[in-house]
Design an enzyme around this catalytic site. Structure first.
Site, mmCIF file in Angstrom:
data_model
loop_
_atom_site.group_PDB
_atom_site.id
_atom_site.type_symbol
_atom_site.label_atom_id
_atom_site.label_comp_id
_atom_site.label_asym_id
_atom_site.label_seq_id
_atom_site.Cartn_x
_atom_site.Cartn_y
_atom_site.Cartn_z
ATOM 1 C CG HIS A 167 -0.772 1.543 -3.391
ATOM 2 N ND1 HIS A 167 -2.027 1.221 -2.934
ATOM 3 C CD2 HIS A 167 -0.333 0.452 -4.059
ATOM 4 C CE1 HIS A 167 -2.329 -0.023 -3.313
ATOM 5 N NE2 HIS A 167 -1.322 -0.502 -3.982
ATOM 6 C CG ASP B 127 -2.273 0.674 0.898
ATOM 7 O OD1 ASP B 127 -2.204 1.853 0.513
ATOM 8 O OD2 ASP B 127 -3.360 0.084 1.038
#
Ligand SMILES: *[C@@H]1O[C@H](CO)[C@@H](O)[C@H](O)[C@H]1NC(C)=O
Length: 391
Positions: free
Chosen positions: A241, A218
């Protein structure tokens, strides 16, 4: 004669110093409180005993975790402490219980709460997240998972040289803190592990993150509401991310994010590079005064992105307008390759357009061509060579 006097004085001084240092420094080895470095014996109680001793010390104290593997369950190190400085020197690895159900419905594995003047040096923490990720991947009814290391309502914190691997959820969280330095940490989780953000900062002031190497599933670093004076420098990110301000604006009454600097970051194969993300919902939140400087993008899907229309499952977003006002955001020297055609994506709120957005010395390519830009409800200026641009 003077020589003899001199050495005598030195000797006296040395004796005094030894005496002085032994009286002011208290050292607590977790193994002397019964912790076992075998990776199997639950050492939670020993760690708490060592903490309690250090915390109650009237002098600066050191807790030593020698090499080896220490199994510890969910644990809270509570302050405030009598000791004004506690150093935790970790040479070994702290291992979370292998059965994630042990952490069921617990928000975190290792929590420091209301502490002041804590330095953590070295060490590895292994959150043992894979059983939980597998549960989530199978779509079963799984707990959210525990965040590995959380500092809450604390100040004057140093985390230096720590390695965090395979957290069930966020690896390191700074929440409600002041004056925190996170230096030289390594964070690793698989690129497909859900919600395993590297470092999450929220409701905190004067946080500095330098020299971090983050590979995760993430956000490498996520920045929540109420973050001010955040400095991030020399970070490598990927997989992951990207570095993300947000998600913001989920609540109507929400504190803003102000004065954030991200300097010298390298993104490799990440979903995003430099991102600001808000819900498409009414909110009093804001983002003001951000500098993104010297960023290298290597095959990044969204190198520069402001997404103000975040609305998973298209629920709870009347009209899809974000109330979060984004202003004074400067991108300087952002170079490299985009993995999608759109290198700059400014999708700002129709009711609260982005203002004061600066682009300077930008060069983003897609394949052998210049990348494109998408510019909606955004006002700003360009200077130097800017490709692609919105202004
Ligand atoms: C912004 O934050 C930095 C630390 O990241 C700090 O040095 C600086 O003084 C802050 N600026 C303002 C105006 O508060």
């Amino acid at each position: 004669m003077t020589q003899i006097m001199c050495s005598f004085r030195l000797l006296l001084l040395a004796i005094l110093m030894i005496h002085f240092s032994s009286s002011v420094k208290a050292s607590y080895d977790v193994t002397s409180f019964g912790a076992k470095p075998n990776g199997r014996t639950d050492s939670t109680k020993s760690f708490i005993s060592a903490w309690t001793a250090a915390c109650h010390s009237t002098n600066p104290a050191t807790i030593h975790v020698p090499s080896g593997f220490f199994l510890i369950g969910p644990v809270t190190f509570n302050g405030p402490c009598r000791s004004s400085r506690i150093t935790i020197q970790i040479d070994g690895t702290l291992v979370a219980p292998s059965n994630y159900a042990n952490l069921r419905n617990l928000e975190q594995w290792i929590l420091f709460d209301h502490v002041d003047g804590i330095s953590v040096y070295g060490g590895t923490i292994d959150g043992h997240g894979s059983p939980l990720w597998a549960c989530k991947a199978a779509g079963r009814n799984c707990p959210a998972g525990a965040r590995s290391l959380v500092f809450r309502n604390s100040k004057n914190i140093l985390i230096s040289g720590l390695t965090s691997i395979n957290s069930e959820r966020f690896h390191i969280v700074i929440d409600g803190c002041q004056v925190v330095t996170v230096h030289g940490v390594r964070i690793t989780a698989p690129g497909n592990s859900p919600n395993t953000d590297g470092i999450h900062v929220q409701s905190s002031t004067d946080v500095t993150i330098t020299g971090a190497g983050i590979k995760t599933g993430d956000d490498c670093i996520s920045i929540g509401p109420g973050t001010t004076n955040l400095w991030i420098e020399k970070v490598t990110c990927g997989p992951g991310h990207g570095i993300s301000i947000g998600s913001l604006g989920n609540e109507y009454e929400e504190k803003g994010v102000e004065n954030v600097t991200v300097k010298t970051a390298v993104f490799t194969g990440t979903e995003n590079g430099l991102r600001i993300k808000t819900w498409g919902r009414p909110s009093e939140g804001f983002v003001k005064g951000v500098v993104f400087e010297h960023a290298m993008m290597q095959n990044v899907r969204n190198p520069i992105i402001i997404d103000q229309n975040y609305c998973p499952h298209e629920k709870r977003c009347p009209g899809q307008n974000s109330g979060v006002k984004i202003s004074q955001v400067n991108y300087m020297d952002v170079q490299g390759s985009s993995a999608s055609q759109v290198g700059i994506n400014f999708d700002c709120s129709a009711s609260n357009p982005c203002t004061g957005i600066g682009l300077q010395d930008i060069k983003l390519t897609y394949g052998n061509k210049p990348a494109k830009s998408f510019c909606e409800h955004v006002h700003g200026t360009a200077s130097g060579s800017v490709v692609p641009s919105c202004f």
